[in-house]
Design an enzyme around this catalytic site. Structure first.
Site, PDB file in Angstrom:
ATOM      1  N   ALA A   1       0.863  -1.185   0.000  1.00 30.08           N
ATOM      2  CA  ALA A   1       0.000   0.000   0.000  1.00 30.08           C
ATOM      3  C   ALA A   1       0.897   1.233   0.000  1.00 30.08           C
ATOM      4  O   ALA A   1       1.823   1.329   0.814  1.00 30.08           O
ATOM      5  CB  ALA A   1      -0.885   0.003   1.242  1.00 30.08           C
ATOM      6  N   LYS A   2       0.614   2.136  -0.904  1.00 30.48           N
ATOM      7  CA  LYS A   2       1.371   3.396  -0.902  1.00 30.48           C
ATOM      8  C   LYS A   2       0.595   4.355  -0.011  1.00 30.48           C
ATOM      9  O   LYS A   2      -0.226   5.147  -0.479  1.00 30.48           O
ATOM     10  CB  LYS A   2       1.502   3.920  -2.342  1.00 30.48           C
ATOM     11  CG  LYS A   2       2.481   5.055  -2.497  1.00 30.48           C
ATOM     12  CD  LYS A   2       2.755   5.321  -3.962  1.00 30.48           C
ATOM     13  CE  LYS A   2       3.508   6.619  -4.184  1.00 30.48           C
ATOM     14  NZ  LYS A   2       4.833   6.681  -3.570  1.00 30.48           N
TER      15      LYS A   2
END
Ligand code: PLP
Length: 320
Positions: free
Chosen positions: A160-161
């Site tokens: 996940a960014k």
């Protein structure tokens, strides 16, 4: 470097003047890092301004939101079209950098509130030059292995960014800069190489291109994937594998990849010279192939370039 302001930011469905795109101090994301975001580049090409791999960036934005269960009020098509709108409305004819950010806004506070605070979405764009390498393009940058490790796989999800994940990157990057290096490399909790604070890393050894696998707490970089595909197309063997720290010292070539950093050679790690101490031939080949996508020298057989209609009229601009 201060952000060079442009005219408009797309904010919750409308273009608003740059200085009016503001949030409440009690926004959830400000307290808990509950945002997900993207960094996307648009390039000037012989056929006009084109956004690079926009649909892949938009997909990753939605993937990041899914992991953190952040509800999205817009479709991927709406977000992609807003990116086009922001480039055109700001007249970024030389290309630019886009920053779509989705965050838990102002509503309930508390780590995991009973009712989701409203999700807010903003997309800004501005001209952003080289990220790590101002004068060192030919030679490459000097980096160190950080004393801070990357997040363990069962702590914060590296795929996940998300805003909060970057506290780890901040420690790694800031330590490196404090010690006089351009960037730091984080090791995974198993002691093998993971990535830079905002870049994936590649090792060249005996003609083979290696990069840490996704299980080593790395972001699934879109430039990483681009380089892998360009390398395979050129018959270069690519391995996604565990990389011991000392291979960084013994590598023939090393380089970082990332939307902001693009492809940048590393000439030393912990003051140990890598290879010949300057950008190596395989790095050169891949860089030329990468930048050739934007000059037209590398045919875009993947459909990675999305051209922007710069004459498109922006939809109504909110007074703010
Ligand atoms: C931690 C981290 N790793 C890798 C990358 C490279 O990813 P991409 O090539 O998609 O920009 C980035 C930049 O987005 C990043 O922040």
């Amino acid at each position: 470097m201060p952000i060079p302001a442009t005219q408009f930011i797309w904010f919750n469905g409308k273009l608003v003047p740059w200085e009016k795109a503001t949030v409440h101090v009690l926004s959830h994301a400000l307290h808990y890092g509950s945002s997900v975001f993207e960094g996307v580049r648009a390039y000037q090409t012989p056929n006009g301004v084109a956004i690079f791999r926009l649909s892949d960036h938009t997909q990753r934005l939605f993937d990041s939101a899914k992991i953190y269960r952040i509800p999205m009020a817009y479709s991927p098509e709406q977000i992609s079209s807003a990116c086009h709108e922001v480039i055109a409305a700001n007249g970024l004819t030389r290309g630019g950098y886009m920053r779509p950010v989705v965050f838990r806004g102002y509503g309930e506070l508390g780590v995991a509130p009973r009712n989701d605070p409203p999700t807010e979405v903003a997309i800004a764009a501005w001209e952003w030059g080289r990220y790590l390498s101002q004068d060192t393009d030919e030679l490459g940058v000097d980096v160190c292995v950080s004393s801070w490790q990357r997040v363990a796989p069962n702590t914060l999800p590296a795929l996940a960014k998300a805003g909060g994940n970057y506290l780890s990157g901040m420690l790694i990057g800031a330590e490196a800069r404090r010690l006089g290096f351009a960037e730091g490399i984080g090791l995974s909790t198993d002691g093998t190489v993971s990535e830079g604070s905002g870049e994936n890393i590649f090792v060249v050894k005996n003609g083979v291109l290696m990069t840490p696998a996704l299980s080593h707490s790395v972001l699934s970089g879109i430039t990483r994937d681009t380089v892998i595909q360009l390398a395979k197309e050129r018959g270069i063997e690519v391995r996604e594998c565990a990389i011991p720290r000392e291979l960084l010292y013994l590598a023939d070539e090393l380089f970082f990849t990332g939307t902001a950093a693009e492809i940048i050679a590393i000439r030393s790690v912990d003051r140990i010279t890598v290879g010949n101490g300057r950008r190596g031939p395989l790095t050169d080949t891949l860089r030329n192939a990468f930048f050739g996508l934007f000059t037209g020298q590398t045919p875009d057989k993947w459909g990675w370039l999305e051209h922007v209609d710069m004459a498109a009229k922006p939809r109504a601009v909110a007074a703010g």
